[in-house]
Motif scaffolding. Structure first.
Motif, mmCIF file in Angstrom:
data_model
loop_
_atom_site.group_PDB
_atom_site.id
_atom_site.type_symbol
_atom_site.label_atom_id
_atom_site.label_comp_id
_atom_site.label_asym_id
_atom_site.label_seq_id
_atom_site.Cartn_x
_atom_site.Cartn_y
_atom_site.Cartn_z
ATOM 1 N N ALA A 8 0.637 -1.068 -0.020
ATOM 2 C CA ALA A 8 -0.020 -0.129 -0.151
ATOM 3 C C ALA A 8 0.834 1.276 0.018
ATOM 4 O O ALA A 8 0.678 2.226 -0.620
ATOM 5 N N THR A 9 2.001 1.286 0.658
ATOM 6 C CA THR A 9 2.969 2.353 0.853
ATOM 7 C C THR A 9 3.519 2.390 -0.498
ATOM 8 O O THR A 9 3.647 3.706 -0.959
ATOM 9 N N GLN A 22 2.422 12.308 -11.660
ATOM 10 C CA GLN A 22 3.352 13.498 -12.276
ATOM 11 C C GLN A 22 3.854 13.195 -13.567
ATOM 12 O O GLN A 22 3.962 14.140 -14.560
ATOM 13 N N THR A 23 3.798 11.856 -14.027
ATOM 14 C CA THR A 23 4.136 11.505 -15.429
ATOM 15 C C THR A 23 2.990 11.938 -16.235
ATOM 16 O O THR A 23 3.210 12.309 -17.615
ATOM 17 N N GLU A 24 1.857 11.702 -15.846
ATOM 18 C CA GLU A 24 0.653 12.086 -16.564
ATOM 19 C C GLU A 24 0.589 13.456 -16.801
ATOM 20 O O GLU A 24 0.238 13.991 -17.979
ATOM 21 N N ALA A 33 3.348 5.793 -3.572
ATOM 22 C CA ALA A 33 4.382 6.365 -4.245
ATOM 23 C C ALA A 33 4.255 6.160 -5.784
ATOM 24 O O ALA A 33 4.441 7.140 -6.507
ATOM 25 N N HIS A 34 3.885 4.915 -6.151
ATOM 26 C CA HIS A 34 3.577 4.928 -7.682
ATOM 27 C C HIS A 34 2.572 5.608 -8.092
ATOM 28 O O HIS A 34 2.830 6.052 -9.412
ATOM 29 N N ARG A 35 1.391 5.815 -7.298
ATOM 30 C CA ARG A 35 0.410 6.669 -7.874
ATOM 31 C C ARG A 35 0.900 8.211 -8.023
ATOM 32 O O ARG A 35 0.387 8.881 -8.982
#
Length: 90
Positions: A20-21, A32-34, A25-27
């Protein structure tokens, strides 16, 4: 051998919490990438619109040049065939 399933059951919540952590971070990274991709896409769209306008102006100028050149060729052919009016500069 019974120790392994018990160990898996005990470690499962810890793995879920760690994931979940990592997911958060990936979200954040994905957002940011989007955002960067949308920004670059806006730049590309502006460039393409400017290029399309330049291409349209070029095509208009090229078509005008071809029309004037065809008229010149017609006048040269008429002049060579003896039409004195076609030999005059225009």
């Amino acid at each position: 051998m019974r120790f392994f399933p018990v160990l898996m059951v005990l470690l499962l919540p810890a793995a879920t919490f760690a994931q979940a952590t990592e997911d958060e971070a990936h979200r954040a990274d994905r957002r940011q990438t989007e955002d960067l991709n949308r920004s670059v896409q806006r730049s590309v769209d502006r460039r393409n619109a400017a290029d399309a306008a330049k291409l349209a102006r070029y095509r208009d100028a090229a078509a005008d040049y071809e029309r004037r050149r065809a008229e010149w060729r017609r006048r040269v052919a008429a002049c060579e065939d003896g039409d004195a009016r076609a030999c005059e500069p225009y």
